[in-house]
Each structure stands twice: as structure tokens, then as C-alpha cells.
Design a protein around this motif. Structure first.
Motif, PDB file in Angstrom:
ATOM      1  N   LEU A 238       0.835  -1.208   0.000  1.00 20.14           N
ATOM      2  CA  LEU A 238       0.000   0.000   0.000  1.00 20.14           C
ATOM      3  C   LEU A 238       0.866   1.252   0.000  1.00 20.14           C
ATOM      4  O   LEU A 238       0.608   2.208  -0.752  1.00 20.14           O
ATOM      5  CB  LEU A 238      -0.915  -0.006   1.227  1.00 20.14           C
ATOM      6  CG  LEU A 238      -1.932   1.143   1.320  1.00 20.14           C
ATOM      7  CD1 LEU A 238      -2.930   1.070   0.167  1.00 20.14           C
ATOM      8  CD2 LEU A 238      -2.679   1.081   2.653  1.00 20.14           C
ATOM      9  N   LEU A 239       1.920   1.271   0.797  1.00 21.56           N
ATOM     10  CA  LEU A 239       2.836   2.409   0.823  1.00 21.56           C
ATOM     11  C   LEU A 239       3.543   2.569  -0.520  1.00 21.56           C
ATOM     12  O   LEU A 239       3.692   3.685  -1.033  1.00 21.56           O
ATOM     13  CB  LEU A 239       3.864   2.225   1.941  1.00 21.56           C
ATOM     14  CG  LEU A 239       3.344   2.406   3.373  1.00 21.56           C
ATOM     15  CD1 LEU A 239       4.382   1.919   4.379  1.00 21.56           C
ATOM     16  CD2 LEU A 239       2.993   3.865   3.637  1.00 21.56           C
ATOM     17  N   THR A 240       3.958   1.453  -1.089  1.00 20.85           N
ATOM     18  CA  THR A 240       4.646   1.508  -2.385  1.00 20.85           C
ATOM     19  C   THR A 240       3.716   2.039  -3.469  1.00 20.85           C
ATOM     20  O   THR A 240       4.104   2.895  -4.281  1.00 20.85           O
ATOM     21  CB  THR A 240       5.162   0.110  -2.769  1.00 20.85           C
ATOM     22  OG1 THR A 240       6.061  -0.352  -1.749  1.00 20.85           O
ATOM     23  CG2 THR A 240       5.886   0.138  -4.103  1.00 20.85           C
ATOM     24  N   GLU A 241       2.499   1.554  -3.466  1.00 18.62           N
ATOM     25  CA  GLU A 241       1.523   1.984  -4.482  1.00 18.62           C
ATOM     26  C   GLU A 241       1.252   3.478  -4.410  1.00 18.62           C
ATOM     27  O   GLU A 241       1.084   4.146  -5.436  1.00 18.62           O
ATOM     28  CB  GLU A 241       0.216   1.205  -4.283  1.00 18.62           C
ATOM     29  CG  GLU A 241      -0.874   1.544  -5.293  1.00 18.62           C
ATOM     30  CD  GLU A 241      -2.157   0.766  -5.043  1.00 18.62           C
ATOM     31  OE1 GLU A 241      -3.213   1.203  -5.546  1.00 18.62           O
ATOM     32  OE2 GLU A 241      -2.103  -0.263  -4.349  1.00 18.62           O
ATOM     33  N   ASN A 242       1.250   4.026  -3.205  1.00 22.38           N
ATOM     34  CA  ASN A 242       0.878   5.429  -3.030  1.00 22.38           C
ATOM     35  C   ASN A 242       2.056   6.399  -3.059  1.00 22.38           C
ATOM     36  O   ASN A 242       1.866   7.580  -3.378  1.00 22.38           O
ATOM     37  CB  ASN A 242       0.112   5.598  -1.714  1.00 22.38           C
ATOM     38  CG  ASN A 242      -1.327   5.122  -1.812  1.00 22.38           C
ATOM     39  OD1 ASN A 242      -2.196   5.852  -2.281  1.00 22.38           O
ATOM     40  ND2 ASN A 242      -1.581   3.900  -1.392  1.00 22.38           N
ATOM     41  N   PHE A 243       3.253   5.915  -2.718  1.00 19.69           N
ATOM     42  CA  PHE A 243       4.365   6.848  -2.555  1.00 19.69           C
ATOM     43  C   PHE A 243       5.587   6.538  -3.413  1.00 19.69           C
ATOM     44  O   PHE A 243       6.563   7.286  -3.370  1.00 19.69           O
ATOM     45  CB  PHE A 243       4.784   6.914  -1.081  1.00 19.69           C
ATOM     46  CG  PHE A 243       3.680   7.405  -0.178  1.00 19.69           C
ATOM     47  CD1 PHE A 243       3.299   8.736  -0.189  1.00 19.69           C
ATOM     48  CD2 PHE A 243       3.005   6.527   0.659  1.00 19.69           C
ATOM     49  CE1 PHE A 243       2.275   9.196   0.622  1.00 19.69           C
ATOM     50  CE2 PHE A 243       1.976   6.974   1.480  1.00 19.69           C
ATOM     51  CZ  PHE A 243       1.605   8.305   1.463  1.00 19.69           C
TER      52      PHE A 243
END
Length: 201
Positions: A115-120
Motif C-alpha cells: 500500500l505504501l509503495t503503491e501510493n508513494f
């Protein structure tokens, strides 16, 4: 081109990166050398927090969020501008390290990292060199260096989980991740890595 380097402690990432940088610069390529966590003044301050042993135990979620805060700054200030300027970026660790260390080593849910990778994270490496060696071999090398940081002080079981997770990542992404046998000589490893880079170029 964006190239990352992964592996457990003491596998020779720094040596390989320095060799590749010198070779590519000699061949007239514009090369940027950077690392994670770190790469900018702010991200380097976060790195100090992450690596320095402290009396207060850092929880795994705090560790992960600090790493992604540093990564967001690193991407914005260094990696993306360099790639937009058509430079080759050599980066010591990137997203795979978070999956291996925080998911595999610490036991955090992979969905949180994704989720962090997808968003940032708007850009993943074109090539990832994973330097693999038995954990005991790498730790013997690491212990010959300066005082061990907070990660290097972890137990063998932790690094075995990290190594197993790197193996899973390599299996899942064979087009991007290149496994290099880190028990070979530095010269042999560099020659193999250069072959892959030339093919990609």
C-alpha cells in the motif's frame, strides 16, 4: 536507467556499486550513486534514527514508516530528477529491502508495504542486483567492519528470514531481479553485472 542493489549484511554491495560506477563513468555515462535509507540531507537524518542503537525499542511499524518517509524525499529530490536528466542511478537498496527486512524479517503484513509503495513510489528499478550469500558468510564480513548498527545486531534467524524473502522476490520478478552469487570474487560479480547492464542499455 534505475539500478538497485540488494542483499543481507556483508555481501559486497558497496564494492560492486563502486566498481560499476567507476566503469560506467569511464565509458562516458552520467552516473548518480545514492543509497537508502538516505540520499538527501533530510533522508540521511532519518537514516541515523533507523540505524543508531537506542535505549527505546523502535516498533516495526515506526521503522517502516520512517523508511518510506525517507524514500519519498529521496525519490522527489534525487532519483526522479536524475532519471529525467537521462542519468544512470545506482541505488544501494530500495523497495525490495523493505519487503525483505520489514515483511520477512520483522513479520509485518506485506499488504501494508504494498500500500505504501503503491501510493508513494512512482518508479521501480529497471534492474535489481540481489547479491546472495549464506548469512554466516555475510555476518563474518560485516563484523570485521566498524561497530554494528541496529540492523546488523539482529540474530541469524532474522537474516535467514530476510534472505528467504529476497529469494521469493527474485522468483516473483525474474525479469527485473538478477541473482548474483556473492561468494564469487568481486571481479567476477562485477563482470556478470556489467553484462546485464549492457544488455539493458
Amino acid at each position: 536507467m534505475f539500478i538497485s542493489f540488494e542483499g543481507t549484511e556483508g555481501v559486497g554491495k558497496s564494492t560492486l556499486i563502486a566498481t560499476l560506477q567507476a566503469t560506467l563513468v569511464a565509458q562516458q555515462y552520467d552516473v548518480i550513486l545514492t543509497r537508502e535509507p538516505g540520499g538527501t540531507p533530510l533522508a540521511e537524518k532519518i537514516r541515523q534514527l533507523l540505524l543508531q542503537p537506542d535505549q527505546e525499542k523502535m516498533c516495526a511499524s515506526t521503522e517502516l514508516l520512517l523508511i518510506y518517509a525517507a524514500r519519498a524525499q529521496h525519490l522527489d529530490q534525487v532519483i526522479l530528477p536524475a532519471l529525467n536528466a537521462n542519468k544512470i542511478v545506482l541505488c544501494d537498496r530500495f523497495v525490495d529491502a523493505s519487503i525483505a527486512y520489514q515483511c520477512g524479517g520483522r513479520g509485518l503484513d506485506r499488504q501494508h508495504i504494498d500500500l505504501l509503495t503503491e501510493n508513494f513510489v512512482s518508479r521501480l528499478p529497471d534492474i535489481t542486483f540481489w547479491l546472495d550469500a549464506p548469512v554466516e558468510v555475510g555476518m563474518q564480513r560485516a563484523q570485521k567492519r566498524a561497530a554494528l548498527d541496529r540492523f546488523e545486531q539482529e540474530k541469524t534467524e532474522f537474516f535467514n528470514r530476510v534472505r528467504q524473502t529476497y529469494q521469493a522476490i527474485a522468483t516473483q520478478s525474474p525479469q527485473r531481479v538478477v541473482c548474483l552469487d556473492a561468494t564469487q570474487t568481486p571481479k567476477q560479480i562485477a563482470e556478470i553485472a556489467l553484462q546485464y547492464i549492457r544488455q539493458k542499455i
